[in-house]
Design a protein around this motif. Sequence first.
Motif, PDB file in Angstrom:
ATOM      1  N   TRP A 126       0.825  -1.212   0.000  1.00  0.00           N
ATOM      2  CA  TRP A 126       0.000   0.000   0.000  1.00  0.00           C
ATOM      3  C   TRP A 126       0.860   1.264   0.000  1.00  0.00           C
ATOM      4  O   TRP A 126       0.589   2.218  -0.738  1.00  0.00           O
ATOM      5  CB  TRP A 126      -0.924  -0.006   1.212  1.00  0.00           C
ATOM      6  CG  TRP A 126      -1.712   1.255   1.354  1.00  0.00           C
ATOM      7  CD1 TRP A 126      -2.711   1.711   0.530  1.00  0.00           C
ATOM      8  CD2 TRP A 126      -1.555   2.250   2.377  1.00  0.00           C
ATOM      9  NE1 TRP A 126      -3.182   2.925   0.970  1.00  0.00           N
ATOM     10  CE2 TRP A 126      -2.497   3.285   2.104  1.00  0.00           C
ATOM     11  CE3 TRP A 126      -0.728   2.366   3.485  1.00  0.00           C
ATOM     12  CZ2 TRP A 126      -2.613   4.408   2.909  1.00  0.00           C
ATOM     13  CZ3 TRP A 126      -0.838   3.487   4.300  1.00  0.00           C
ATOM     14  CH2 TRP A 126      -1.779   4.498   4.002  1.00  0.00           C
ATOM     15  N   VAL A 127       1.910   1.295   0.802  1.00  0.00           N
ATOM     16  CA  VAL A 127       2.770   2.479   0.892  1.00  0.00           C
ATOM     17  C   VAL A 127       3.453   2.762  -0.445  1.00  0.00           C
ATOM     18  O   VAL A 127       3.504   3.910  -0.907  1.00  0.00           O
ATOM     19  CB  VAL A 127       3.826   2.312   2.011  1.00  0.00           C
ATOM     20  CG1 VAL A 127       4.906   3.382   1.895  1.00  0.00           C
ATOM     21  CG2 VAL A 127       3.170   2.380   3.378  1.00  0.00           C
ATOM     22  N   TRP A 130       0.938   4.065  -2.880  1.00  0.00           N
ATOM     23  CA  TRP A 130       0.440   5.381  -2.476  1.00  0.00           C
ATOM     24  C   TRP A 130       1.487   6.475  -2.635  1.00  0.00           C
ATOM     25  O   TRP A 130       1.189   7.576  -3.102  1.00  0.00           O
ATOM     26  CB  TRP A 130      -0.031   5.305  -1.016  1.00  0.00           C
ATOM     27  CG  TRP A 130      -0.599   6.571  -0.464  1.00  0.00           C
ATOM     28  CD1 TRP A 130      -1.418   7.473  -1.103  1.00  0.00           C
ATOM     29  CD2 TRP A 130      -0.395   7.097   0.857  1.00  0.00           C
ATOM     30  NE1 TRP A 130      -1.730   8.515  -0.269  1.00  0.00           N
ATOM     31  CE2 TRP A 130      -1.133   8.309   0.951  1.00  0.00           C
ATOM     32  CE3 TRP A 130       0.309   6.643   1.970  1.00  0.00           C
ATOM     33  CZ2 TRP A 130      -1.148   9.073   2.107  1.00  0.00           C
ATOM     34  CZ3 TRP A 130       0.276   7.410   3.131  1.00  0.00           C
ATOM     35  CH2 TRP A 130      -0.449   8.605   3.197  1.00  0.00           C
ATOM     36  N   ARG A 131       2.758   6.158  -2.297  1.00  0.00           N
ATOM     37  CA  ARG A 131       3.746   7.218  -2.173  1.00  0.00           C
ATOM     38  C   ARG A 131       4.898   7.173  -3.179  1.00  0.00           C
ATOM     39  O   ARG A 131       5.520   8.197  -3.443  1.00  0.00           O
ATOM     40  CB  ARG A 131       4.358   7.190  -0.758  1.00  0.00           C
ATOM     41  CG  ARG A 131       3.356   7.382   0.370  1.00  0.00           C
ATOM     42  CD  ARG A 131       2.709   8.744   0.327  1.00  0.00           C
ATOM     43  NE  ARG A 131       3.686   9.825   0.514  1.00  0.00           N
ATOM     44  CZ  ARG A 131       3.411  11.104   0.451  1.00  0.00           C
ATOM     45  NH1 ARG A 131       2.165  11.491   0.191  1.00  0.00           N
ATOM     46  NH2 ARG A 131       4.348  12.017   0.635  1.00  0.00           N
ATOM     47  N   VAL A 132       5.229   6.017  -3.701  1.00  0.00           N
ATOM     48  CA  VAL A 132       6.431   5.885  -4.531  1.00  0.00           C
ATOM     49  C   VAL A 132       6.099   6.127  -6.000  1.00  0.00           C
ATOM     50  O   VAL A 132       5.094   5.621  -6.507  1.00  0.00           O
ATOM     51  CB  VAL A 132       7.060   4.486  -4.356  1.00  0.00           C
ATOM     52  CG1 VAL A 132       8.289   4.330  -5.251  1.00  0.00           C
ATOM     53  CG2 VAL A 132       7.437   4.256  -2.892  1.00  0.00           C
ATOM     54  N   LYS A 133       6.932   6.884  -6.685  1.00  0.00           N
ATOM     55  CA  LYS A 133       6.723   7.163  -8.099  1.00  0.00           C
ATOM     56  C   LYS A 133       6.781   5.874  -8.916  1.00  0.00           C
ATOM     57  O   LYS A 133       7.513   4.950  -8.590  1.00  0.00           O
ATOM     58  CB  LYS A 133       7.777   8.135  -8.619  1.00  0.00           C
ATOM     59  CG  LYS A 133       7.632   9.549  -8.074  1.00  0.00           C
ATOM     60  CD  LYS A 133       8.671  10.473  -8.694  1.00  0.00           C
ATOM     61  CE  LYS A 133       8.521  11.899  -8.186  1.00  0.00           C
ATOM     62  NZ  LYS A 133       9.540  12.798  -8.795  1.00  0.00           N
ATOM     63  N   LYS A 308      -0.990   6.458 -11.024  1.00  0.00           N
ATOM     64  CA  LYS A 308      -0.098   6.828  -9.936  1.00  0.00           C
ATOM     65  C   LYS A 308       0.449   8.245 -10.109  1.00  0.00           C
ATOM     66  O   LYS A 308       0.923   8.843  -9.145  1.00  0.00           O
ATOM     67  CB  LYS A 308       1.068   5.827  -9.835  1.00  0.00           C
ATOM     68  CG  LYS A 308       0.721   4.566  -9.057  1.00  0.00           C
ATOM     69  CD  LYS A 308       1.900   3.621  -8.970  1.00  0.00           C
ATOM     70  CE  LYS A 308       3.097   4.217  -8.280  1.00  0.00           C
ATOM     71  NZ  LYS A 308       2.820   4.620  -6.885  1.00  0.00           N
ATOM     72  N   ARG A 311      -2.307  12.406  -7.677  1.00  0.00           N
ATOM     73  CA  ARG A 311      -2.340  12.308  -6.225  1.00  0.00           C
ATOM     74  C   ARG A 311      -3.620  11.601  -5.791  1.00  0.00           C
ATOM     75  O   ARG A 311      -4.642  11.682  -6.483  1.00  0.00           O
ATOM     76  CB  ARG A 311      -2.257  13.705  -5.596  1.00  0.00           C
ATOM     77  CG  ARG A 311      -0.912  14.401  -5.789  1.00  0.00           C
ATOM     78  CD  ARG A 311      -0.934  15.781  -5.176  1.00  0.00           C
ATOM     79  NE  ARG A 311      -1.935  16.640  -5.823  1.00  0.00           N
ATOM     80  CZ  ARG A 311      -2.208  17.874  -5.440  1.00  0.00           C
ATOM     81  NH1 ARG A 311      -1.558  18.407  -4.414  1.00  0.00           N
ATOM     82  NH2 ARG A 311      -3.117  18.580  -6.072  1.00  0.00           N
ATOM     83  N   PRO A 312      -3.593  10.935  -4.624  1.00  0.00           N
ATOM     84  CA  PRO A 312      -4.793  10.234  -4.154  1.00  0.00           C
ATOM     85  C   PRO A 312      -6.035  11.111  -4.121  1.00  0.00           C
ATOM     86  O   PRO A 312      -7.135  10.645  -4.415  1.00  0.00           O
ATOM     87  CB  PRO A 312      -4.386   9.775  -2.751  1.00  0.00           C
ATOM     88  CG  PRO A 312      -2.908   9.586  -2.842  1.00  0.00           C
ATOM     89  CD  PRO A 312      -2.424  10.663  -3.756  1.00  0.00           C
ATOM     90  N   HIS A 319      -7.561   4.927  -5.879  1.00  0.00           N
ATOM     91  CA  HIS A 319      -6.726   4.556  -4.741  1.00  0.00           C
ATOM     92  C   HIS A 319      -7.525   3.802  -3.681  1.00  0.00           C
ATOM     93  O   HIS A 319      -6.994   2.914  -3.008  1.00  0.00           O
ATOM     94  CB  HIS A 319      -6.070   5.802  -4.143  1.00  0.00           C
ATOM     95  CG  HIS A 319      -4.909   6.297  -4.938  1.00  0.00           C
ATOM     96  ND1 HIS A 319      -3.625   5.827  -4.769  1.00  0.00           N
ATOM     97  CD2 HIS A 319      -4.831   7.219  -5.937  1.00  0.00           C
ATOM     98  CE1 HIS A 319      -2.808   6.437  -5.613  1.00  0.00           C
ATOM     99  NE2 HIS A 319      -3.512   7.296  -6.326  1.00  0.00           N
TER     100      HIS A 319
END
Length: 409
Positions: A126-127, A130-133, A308, A311-312, A319
Motif C-alpha cells: 500500500w505504501v 500510495w507514495r512511490v513514483k 499513480k 495524487r490520491p 486509490h
Amino acid sequence: MKRIFAVALGILTAIGGFLDIGDLVTNAVVGSRFGMGLAWVVPVGVVGICLYAQMAGRVAAVSGRATFEIIRERLGPRVGAANLSASFFINLMTVTAEIGGVALALQLATDVGPLLWVPVAAFAVWVVIWRVKFSIMENVTGLLGLCLIVFAVAVFALQPHWSTLAHQALAPVIPQSESAATYWYFAIALFGAAMTPYEVFFFSSGAREEHWTTKDLSTSRLNVLIGFPLGGILSLAIAACATLVLLPAQIEVTSLSEITMPVVMAGGKLALAFVIIGVVAATFGAALETTLSSGYTLAQFFGWAWGKFRRPAEAARFHTVMLVTVLACAAVLFTGIDPILVTEYSVVFSAIALPLTYLPILIVANDPEYMGRHVNGRAVNVAGSIYLVIILVASLAAIPLMIVTGAGQ
C-alpha cells in the motif's frame, strides 16, 4: 543509461508475470515431476504474451488511452463487464497469493511465521502504491528481481548432461508415474501463467503512466522483446534446477525451501541470499502489478480518474479500490489459506479467462479509428489468430482437466 531503464517496465511485468509465487512453485513442481518434458510450453507462452503485449502497448502509445478504456468503448459495456468480472476476480486471487508469497519469502529469510509477515507485506504494498513514483517502483523492483538469475547460474554450476536436458525438452515423454491428463493440466497451467490477463492490462496502463506516444513505439518493442523472454528463460532455469536435483531424489515440492534446494547445493549460502532477494522482489513486484491492475480495470471501465501520476485526492476512487483490495486479500490470508495453492488455481482460471482478454485486444489493434496507420500488419494478425485458437482450446480444456486430475494431484 536512459535506454537501459526504458526496459524496466517490461522487466517488472515479465518477472511479475512469469515468476510470481505460484509460478516459482509450478515450474519447480513440473521439473520435479516431468523433468524438462513441459519446457516447450514456456516458449509458446512467451511468444503469445510478447505478441499481445506489443499490441496493448502500441494501442496505448498511439491512442493515448489504456486498452481497457477502449475495449469498453469499442465493444460495449456487456463485453467490457465480462472482461472486467473475469480479470478482477483473478486479480484478487493473485494479489492474495503474492502478498502471501512475500510473507513466505521473508519467513525463509528470518524463520518468523508467515502470518506475522502478512500485515508487513500488505502495508508495504500500500505504501509503495500510495507514495512511490511509478518509475522508481518499476526500476527498483524489476532490477532486484534479476537476482533470480541465480537459478540460471545454478544450472551451470550443477554441471548437467546438456544432451539429456535437451532430449527431454525436444522429445518430451510422459513419465510412467504420470497420466496424460495430468501432463496436459500442467501444460495449460504453465500457458495460463505465461499469458495471465493482468500482464497486458498492467503493461498498457503502465505505458500511460509513463506517457508513451508514437515516439515510444521502439521502447515498447524493446520492453516486450527483452522483458518477457527473460522471464521465460528464468522459468526454464527453475524447472531445470528441479529436474537435476529434485526429480532424481523424488522430492515433492510443497514450499519455497524445496525450490531453493538446488541453488543452495550449487552455490551455498551466498546463492540462497540472492534467491531470497529475488523471490521477495518478484512476489512484491507481482503484488504491486496485480493491485494496480485491480484499480486500473475498475477505474478504466467506469471512467474514473486513475494513475499513480495523480495524487490520491485527484483519483480517490482509484486509490480506494486498491486499498480495499490489499486489506481484503490480507484478511483472506489470515484464514490460514495456502498462498501457493491460491496462485496455482489462479493460473488455471486465468487460462479460462484468456479469450475474454485477448480477442478484444486483437479487435482494437485492428481498428483504424483508434490506431490510424499503426493497425496490425498481416503477419501479426495471422499469428494473433493462431494464438486465439490455442487460447480457446486451453480455456475449454482447463476445468475438465482440473476435475479429472484433482488439480494435478
